[in-house]
Design an enzyme around this catalytic site. Structure first.
Site, PDB file in Angstrom:
ATOM      1  N   CYS A 131      55.357 -41.992  41.056  1.00 21.50           N
ATOM      2  CA  CYS A 131      54.185 -42.697  40.511  1.00 21.50           C
ATOM      3  C   CYS A 131      52.935 -42.393  41.318  1.00 21.50           C
ATOM      4  CB  CYS A 131      54.437 -44.203  40.448  1.00 21.50           C
ATOM      5  SG  CYS A 131      54.326 -45.038  42.047  1.00 21.50           S
TER       6      CYS A 131
ATOM      7  N   ARG B 121      77.393 -24.372  35.567  1.00 22.56           N
ATOM      8  CA  ARG B 121      76.680 -25.256  34.654  1.00 22.56           C
ATOM      9  C   ARG B 121      76.958 -24.840  33.208  1.00 22.56           C
ATOM     10  NH1 ARG B 121      76.402 -28.877  38.066  1.00 22.56           N
ATOM     11  NH2 ARG B 121      74.444 -29.919  38.589  1.00 22.56           N
TER      12      ARG B 121
ATOM     13  N   CYS C  43      75.989 -32.431  34.818  1.00 27.63           N
ATOM     14  CA  CYS C  43      76.070 -32.417  36.285  1.00 27.63           C
ATOM     15  C   CYS C  43      77.285 -33.258  36.668  1.00 27.63           C
ATOM     16  CB  CYS C  43      74.797 -33.015  36.869  1.00 27.63           C
ATOM     17  SG  CYS C  43      74.852 -33.398  38.626  1.00 27.63           S
ATOM     18  N   HIS C  44      77.814 -33.001  37.853  1.00 26.66           N
ATOM     19  CA  HIS C  44      78.986 -33.761  38.277  1.00 26.66           C
ATOM     20  C   HIS C  44      78.715 -35.275  38.306  1.00 26.66           C
ATOM     21  CE1 HIS C  44      83.038 -33.213  39.848  1.00 26.66           C
ATOM     22  NE2 HIS C  44      82.835 -34.416  40.338  1.00 26.66           N
ATOM     23  N   THR C  45      77.449 -35.659  38.511  1.00 27.53           N
ATOM     24  CA  THR C  45      77.115 -37.089  38.574  1.00 27.53           C
ATOM     25  C   THR C  45      77.320 -37.771  37.212  1.00 27.53           C
ATOM     26  OG1 THR C  45      75.552 -36.562  40.328  1.00 27.53           O
ATOM     27  CG2 THR C  45      75.329 -38.729  39.317  1.00 27.53           C
TER      28      THR C  45
ATOM     29  N   CYS D  32      53.155 -46.251  44.707  1.00 25.25           N
ATOM     30  CA  CYS D  32      53.996 -47.272  45.338  1.00 25.25           C
ATOM     31  C   CYS D  32      54.109 -46.998  46.843  1.00 25.25           C
ATOM     32  CB  CYS D  32      55.367 -47.326  44.679  1.00 25.25           C
ATOM     33  SG  CYS D  32      56.427 -45.923  45.092  1.00 25.25           S
TER      34      CYS D  32
ATOM     35  N   HIS E 211      71.172 -36.118  32.597  1.00 27.66           N
ATOM     36  CA  HIS E 211      69.935 -36.180  33.391  1.00 27.66           C
ATOM     37  C   HIS E 211      69.416 -34.803  33.810  1.00 27.66           C
ATOM     38  CE1 HIS E 211      73.207 -36.014  36.327  1.00 27.66           C
ATOM     39  NE2 HIS E 211      72.332 -35.520  37.177  1.00 27.66           N
ATOM     40  N   GLU E 212      69.977 -33.715  33.218  1.00 23.42           N
ATOM     41  CA  GLU E 212      69.516 -32.369  33.617  1.00 23.42           C
ATOM     42  C   GLU E 212      69.118 -31.653  32.325  1.00 23.42           C
ATOM     43  OE1 GLU E 212      71.811 -30.415  36.956  1.00 23.42           O
ATOM     44  OE2 GLU E 212      71.966 -28.780  35.517  1.00 23.42           O
TER      45      GLU E 212
ATOM     46  N   CYS F 127      68.027 -31.113  37.983  1.00 24.06           N
ATOM     47  CA  CYS F 127      68.878 -31.733  39.015  1.00 24.06           C
ATOM     48  C   CYS F 127      69.498 -30.750  40.003  1.00 24.06           C
ATOM     49  CB  CYS F 127      69.971 -32.612  38.401  1.00 24.06           C
ATOM     50  SG  CYS F 127      70.923 -33.451  39.690  1.00 24.06           S
TER      51      CYS F 127
ATOM     52  N   CYS G  64      60.858 -43.005  44.716  1.00 24.98           N
ATOM     53  CA  CYS G  64      59.737 -43.778  44.158  1.00 24.98           C
ATOM     54  C   CYS G  64      60.284 -45.140  43.736  1.00 24.98           C
ATOM     55  CB  CYS G  64      59.144 -43.046  42.957  1.00 24.98           C
ATOM     56  SG  CYS G  64      57.974 -44.028  41.992  1.00 24.98           S
TER      57      CYS G  64
ATOM     58  N   CYS H  54      55.927 -43.662  47.483  1.00 30.62           N
ATOM     59  CA  CYS H  54      55.126 -42.470  47.178  1.00 30.62           C
ATOM     60  C   CYS H  54      54.006 -42.293  48.198  1.00 30.62           C
ATOM     61  CB  CYS H  54      54.538 -42.568  45.771  1.00 30.62           C
ATOM     62  SG  CYS H  54      55.765 -42.291  44.476  1.00 30.62           S
TER      63      CYS H  54
ATOM     64  N   ARG I 278      62.555 -47.937  39.563  1.00 24.09           N
ATOM     65  CA  ARG I 278      63.958 -47.858  39.993  1.00 24.09           C
ATOM     66  C   ARG I 278      64.752 -49.116  39.628  1.00 24.09           C
ATOM     67  NH1 ARG I 278      68.379 -47.231  40.526  1.00 24.09           N
ATOM     68  NH2 ARG I 278      69.651 -46.044  42.011  1.00 24.09           N
TER      69      ARG I 278
HETATM   70  N1  LIG Z   1      72.152 -36.128  46.113  1.00 26.11           N
HETATM   71  C1  LIG Z   1      71.733 -35.673  44.940  1.00 26.11           C
HETATM   72  O1  LIG Z   1      70.569 -35.805  44.579  1.00 26.11           O
HETATM   73  C2  LIG Z   1      72.701 -34.972  44.038  1.00 26.11           C
HETATM   74  C3  LIG Z   1      72.226 -34.188  42.972  1.00 26.11           C
HETATM   75  C4  LIG Z   1      73.156 -33.488  42.193  1.00 26.11           C
HETATM   76  C5  LIG Z   1      74.514 -33.598  42.435  1.00 26.11           C
HETATM   77  N2  LIG Z   1      74.926 -34.398  43.461  1.00 26.11           N
HETATM   78  C6  LIG Z   1      76.348 -34.516  43.806  1.00 26.11           C
HETATM   79  O2  LIG Z   1      76.693 -33.303  44.477  1.00 26.11           O
HETATM   80  C7  LIG Z   1      78.093 -33.061  44.337  1.00 26.11           C
HETATM   81  C8  LIG Z   1      78.319 -31.635  43.862  1.00 26.11           C
HETATM   82  O3  LIG Z   1      77.864 -31.456  42.552  1.00 26.11           O
HETATM   83  P1  LIG Z   1      78.248 -30.150  41.712  1.00 26.11           P
HETATM   84  O4  LIG Z   1      77.672 -30.336  40.360  1.00 26.11           O
HETATM   85  O5  LIG Z   1      77.939 -28.925  42.492  1.00 26.11           O
HETATM   86  O6  LIG Z   1      79.850 -30.346  41.657  1.00 26.11           O
HETATM   87  P2  LIG Z   1      81.047 -29.344  41.415  1.00 26.11           P
HETATM   88  O7  LIG Z   1      82.211 -30.157  41.008  1.00 26.11           O
HETATM   89  O8  LIG Z   1      80.602 -28.234  40.515  1.00 26.11           O
HETATM   90  O9  LIG Z   1      81.345 -28.685  42.849  1.00 26.11           O
HETATM   91  C9  LIG Z   1      82.148 -29.272  43.831  1.00 26.11           C
HETATM   92  C10 LIG Z   1      82.918 -28.170  44.569  1.00 26.11           C
HETATM   93  O10 LIG Z   1      83.636 -28.778  45.647  1.00 26.11           O
HETATM   94  C11 LIG Z   1      84.935 -28.190  45.739  1.00 26.11           C
HETATM   95  N3  LIG Z   1      85.825 -29.135  46.439  1.00 26.11           N
HETATM   96  C12 LIG Z   1      86.390 -30.265  45.921  1.00 26.11           C
HETATM   97  N4  LIG Z   1      87.089 -30.908  46.900  1.00 26.11           N
HETATM   98  C13 LIG Z   1      86.955 -30.173  48.023  1.00 26.11           C
HETATM   99  C14 LIG Z   1      87.411 -30.338  49.373  1.00 26.11           C
HETATM  100  N5  LIG Z   1      88.169 -31.369  49.731  1.00 26.11           N
HETATM  101  N6  LIG Z   1      87.049 -29.391  50.285  1.00 26.11           N
HETATM  102  C15 LIG Z   1      86.282 -28.330  49.939  1.00 26.11           C
HETATM  103  N7  LIG Z   1      85.812 -28.132  48.665  1.00 26.11           N
HETATM  104  C16 LIG Z   1      86.134 -29.056  47.737  1.00 26.11           C
HETATM  105  C17 LIG Z   1      85.311 -27.890  44.301  1.00 26.11           C
HETATM  106  O11 LIG Z   1      86.319 -26.880  44.233  1.00 26.11           O
HETATM  107  C18 LIG Z   1      83.959 -27.433  43.721  1.00 26.11           C
HETATM  108  O12 LIG Z   1      83.787 -26.030  43.873  1.00 26.11           O
HETATM  109  C19 LIG Z   1      78.602 -34.145  43.383  1.00 26.11           C
HETATM  110  O13 LIG Z   1      79.116 -35.209  44.170  1.00 26.11           O
HETATM  111  C20 LIG Z   1      77.332 -34.610  42.668  1.00 26.11           C
HETATM  112  O14 LIG Z   1      77.477 -35.918  42.177  1.00 26.11           O
HETATM  113  C21 LIG Z   1      74.059 -35.072  44.253  1.00 26.11           C
HETATM  114  N1  LIG Z   2      74.350 -45.077  41.032  1.00 17.82           N
HETATM  115  C1  LIG Z   2      74.897 -44.234  42.030  1.00 17.82           C
HETATM  116  C2  LIG Z   2      73.784 -43.463  42.709  1.00 17.82           C
HETATM  117  C3  LIG Z   2      74.174 -42.071  42.819  1.00 17.82           C
HETATM  118  C4  LIG Z   2      73.108 -41.268  43.531  1.00 17.82           C
HETATM  119  O1  LIG Z   2      73.026 -41.300  44.757  1.00 17.82           O
HETATM  120  N2  LIG Z   2      72.324 -40.526  42.785  1.00 17.82           N
HETATM  121  C5  LIG Z   2      71.404 -39.560  43.346  1.00 17.82           C
HETATM  122  C6  LIG Z   2      71.174 -38.523  42.313  1.00 17.82           C
HETATM  123  S1  LIG Z   2      72.642 -37.692  41.839  1.00 17.82           S
HETATM  124  C7  LIG Z   2      72.100 -36.605  40.705  1.00 17.82           C
HETATM  125  O2  LIG Z   2      73.121 -35.844  40.270  1.00 17.82           O
HETATM  126  C8  LIG Z   2      70.057 -40.178  43.689  1.00 17.82           C
HETATM  127  O3  LIG Z   2      69.004 -39.674  43.381  1.00 17.82           O
HETATM  128  N3  LIG Z   2      70.072 -41.263  44.404  1.00 17.82           N
HETATM  129  C9  LIG Z   2      68.886 -41.984  44.745  1.00 17.82           C
HETATM  130  C10 LIG Z   2      68.630 -43.081  43.734  1.00 17.82           C
HETATM  131  O4  LIG Z   2      69.533 -43.329  42.909  1.00 17.82           O
HETATM  132  O5  LIG Z   2      67.551 -43.668  43.768  1.00 17.82           O
HETATM  133  C11 LIG Z   2      75.690 -45.020  43.047  1.00 17.82           C
HETATM  134  O6  LIG Z   2      75.344 -46.189  43.269  1.00 17.82           O
HETATM  135  O7  LIG Z   2      76.657 -44.452  43.571  1.00 17.82           O
HETATM  136 ZN   LIG Z   3      72.751 -34.361  38.808  1.00 19.45          ZN
HETATM  137 ZN   LIG Z   4      56.133 -44.324  43.408  1.00 20.44          ZN
END
Ligand SMILES: NC(=O)c1ccc[n+]([C@@H]2O[C@H](COP(=O)([O-])OP(=O)(O)OC[C@H]3O[C@@H](n4cnc5c(N)ncnc54)[C@H](O)[C@@H]3O)[C@@H](O)[C@H]2O)c1
Ligand SMILES: N[C@@H](CCC(=O)N[C@@H](CSCO)C(=O)NCC(=O)O)C(=O)O
Ligand SMILES: [Zn+2]
Ligand SMILES: [Zn+2]
Length: 379
Positions: free
Chosen positions: A99, A372, A47-49, A102, A69-70, A177, A113, A105, A117
Site C-alpha cells: 500500500c 510448474r 504452487c506447492h502452497t 502502512c 495465487h500465481e 510467486c 504490508c 510499507c 492482511r
Molecule cells: N515463503 C514464501 O514466500 C514461499 C513462496 C512460494 C513457495 N513457498 C514454499 O516453498 C516450498 C517449496 O515450494 P515448491 O513449489 O518449490 O515445492 P516442490 O514440491 O516443487 O519442491 C520441493 C522439493 O523438495 C524435495 N524434498 C522433499 N522432501 C525432502 C527432504 N526431506 N530432503 C530434501 N529434499 C526434499 C522434493 O523432492 C522437491 O524436489 C513449499 O513449502 C512452498 O509452500 C514459500
Molecule cells: N497461512 C499460512 C501462511 C503461509 C505462508 O507463510 N505464506 C507465505 C507465502 S507462500 C506462497 O506460496 C507468505 O507470504 N507469508 C506471509 C503472510 O502470509 O503474510 C500459514 O499460516 O501457515
Molecule cells: Zn506460492
Molecule cells: Zn502497506
C-alpha cells in the site's frame, strides 16, 4: 464495458473441503467495490502452497474457497477510487500487498504490508468483510487475496501489479510467486556475495530459483540437496554445481555438508517446508557468519528447534515471504528482466493444461518431473 457493474457468472475450481477433488462450478463474481479490482484471469499456475492449504494443514485455510495465487490476467473493471490500474491493463495479482502507507510499507525494513492482511487471512474483502464469490447465494471464500483458480477474481487495488502488455501472460504468471520467491530469498533476504558457498534444500521451482539467483550473485559453489536424484540433471541448468541425496548417506546431512565445505556453507535455503530439514539447513552453516533462510511453509503445529549454541556461535536464522520483493513496485521490474532475458521463466514450465484439468495438475505436482504446470482458464 458490458460487464462493468454486473455480477459475472464464470467457471472456477472450488475447494469444498480439504483434500476433496476440486470441482469446476459456475460461480457468481460480484462487481468490485471501492478500492477493488475485478480481473479476468487468463493463466494460473499451481504452487506447492495451494496444495498445502487444500490439504487442511494451513491454520488459515477456510472452505469452501477458490485457491490459486500465481497468475496473470487483464483488468475487467475497477471500483470507486481505484487509480493504479484501469480496464484493459495487464496485471499480476499479488498475495503480498503493497500500500505504501502502512507501518510496514513505510518502515523500509520489510516487504510485508499490513493494509489488507487481516481480511485476506480470513477469505474476505476489507471494506465490508464479505466475499465477492458465491454460488446461488452460498458464500465461497477468497484465498490469499488472489483466488486465481477462476476465470474472474476480485482483488484489492493494493494487491495487483500493472505489467508491460508485451509480456506473454502464459509465462509471466509465474512471477506471481515461486520464481521471485527464490530469486529474492538470495538477492534481498540473504544478500549473497560473490564467492559464497550456498546450499539449497529442495530442488522444486523455489529451490531452482534460489540456485539461479545464487549463480547470478556470483556464488562459487551451489550445493543442491534433494531426496529425488532425478532432480539433479535439471538443477544443473539452474546453476547447481554439486548434488547430495541425503538417502545415500548414513551421517546427518548437515555433517556431510560441513565436511565437504571446510566447516560449513555461507548461506543455506530451506525450500521444502520440513522442520527437520530446516534444522539441518541451519546447522550446515559456517560458524561465525553462516546464514540460513527459511522459505518452505510448514504445517500448523510444526515447530523448529536447534541448540541455542548454534546461534550463540554466530549462525543466523531468517525467513522470507515472496523473497522480500515489494510486490507492486518490483513485479513489473521482474517482468522487464524476463523480457530482457535476464531471468529464466519459461524453463520452470514443464506442463500446460486447462482449468478443467486442475485435479490432474495437482496430481502432477506430486510427481518428480513437474516443476510448474500452467493452466489456461478457457472454458
Ligand atoms: N515463503 C514464501 O514466500 C514461499 C513462496 C512460494 C513457495 N513457498 C514454499 O516453498 C516450498 C517449496 O515450494 P515448491 O513449489 O518449490 O515445492 P516442490 O514440491 O516443487 O519442491 C520441493 C522439493 O523438495 C524435495 N524434498 C522433499 N522432501 C525432502 C527432504 N526431506 N530432503 C530434501 N529434499 C526434499 C522434493 O523432492 C522437491 O524436489 C513449499 O513449502 C512452498 O509452500 C514459500
Ligand atoms: N497461512 C499460512 C501462511 C503461509 C505462508 O507463510 N505464506 C507465505 C507465502 S507462500 C506462497 O506460496 C507468505 O507470504 N507469508 C506471509 C503472510 O502470509 O503474510 C500459514 O499460516 O501457515
Ligand atoms: Zn506460492
Ligand atoms: Zn502497506
Amino acid at each position: 464495458m458490458a460487464t462493468q457493474g454486473q455480477v459475472i457468472t464464470c467457471k472456477a475450481a472450488v475447494a469444498w473441503e480439504p483434500n476433496k477433488p476440486l470441482s469446476i462450478e459456475d460461480v457468481q463474481v460480484a462487481p468490485p467495490q471501492a478500492g477493488e479490482v475485478r480481473v479476468k484471469i487468463l493463466y494460473t499456475a499451481l504452487c506447492h502452497t495451494d496444495a498445502y492449504t487444500w490439504s487442511g494443514k494451513d491454520p488459515e485455510g477456510l472452505f469452501p474457497c477458490i485457491l490459486g495465487h500465481e497468475a496473470a490476467g487483464i483488468v475487467e473493471s475497477v471500483g470507486e477510487g481505484v487509480t493504479n490500474v484501469q480496464p484493459g491493463d495487464h496485471v499480476i495479482p499479488c498475495y503480498q500487498a503493497e500500500c505504501g502507507e502502512c507501518k510496514f510499507c513505510k518502515s523500509g525494513k520489510t516487504n510485508l504490508c499490513g493494509k489488507v492482511r487481516s481480511a485476506t487471512g480470513v477469505g474476505v474483502m476489507l471494506s465490508d468483510r464479505k466475499s465477492r464469490f458465491s454460488i446461488n447465494g452460498k458464500t465461497i471464500y477468497h484465498f490469499m487475496g488472489t483466488s486465481t483458480f477462476s476465470q474472474y477474481t476480485v482483488v484489492h487495488d493494493v494487491s495487483v501489479a500493472k505489467i508491460d502488455p508485451a509480456a506473454p501472460l502464459d509465462k509471466v504468471c509465474l512471477l506471481g510467486c515461486g520464481v521471485p520467491t527464490g530469486l529474492g530469498a538470495v538477492w534481498n533476504t540473504a544478500k549473497v556475495e560473490p564467492g559464497s558457498i550456498v546450499a539449497v534444500f529442495g530442488l522444486g521451482t523455489v529451490g531452482l530459483a534460489v540456485a539461479e539467483g545464487a549463480k547470478s550473485a556470483g556464488a562459487s559453489r551451489i550445493i543442491g540437496i534433494d531426496i529425488d536424484s532425478k532432480k539433479f540433471d535439471t538443477a544443473k541448468n539452474f546453476g547447481v554445481t554439486e548434488f547430495i541425496n541425503p538417502k545415500e548417506h548414513d551421517k546427518p546431512i548437515q555433517q556431510v555438508i560441513v565436511d565437504l565445505t571446510d566447516g560449513g556453507v555461507d548461506y543455506s535455503f530451506e525450500c521444502i517446508g520440513n522442520v527437520s530439514v530446516m534444522r539441518a539447513a541451519l546447522e550446515c552453516c559456517h560458524k561465525g557468519w553462516g546464514t540460513s533462510v527459511i522459505v518452505g511453509v510448514a504445517a500448523s503445529g510444526q515447530e523448529i528447534s536447534t541448540r541455542p549454541f548454534q546461534l550463540v556461535t554466530g549462525r543466523v536464522w531468517k525467513g522470507t515471504a515472496f523473497g522480500g520483493f515489494k510486490s507492486r513496485s518490483q513485479v513489473p521490474w521482474l517482468v522487464e528482466k524476463y523480457l530482457k532475458k535476464e531471468i529464466k521463466v519459461d524453463e520452470y514450465i514443464t506442463h500446460n493444461l486447462t482449468l478443467g484439468e486442475i485435479n490432474k495438475a495437482f496430481d502432477l505436482m506430486h510427481e518428480g518431473g513437474c516443476l510448474r504446470c500452467v493452466l489456461s482458464t478457457d472454458a
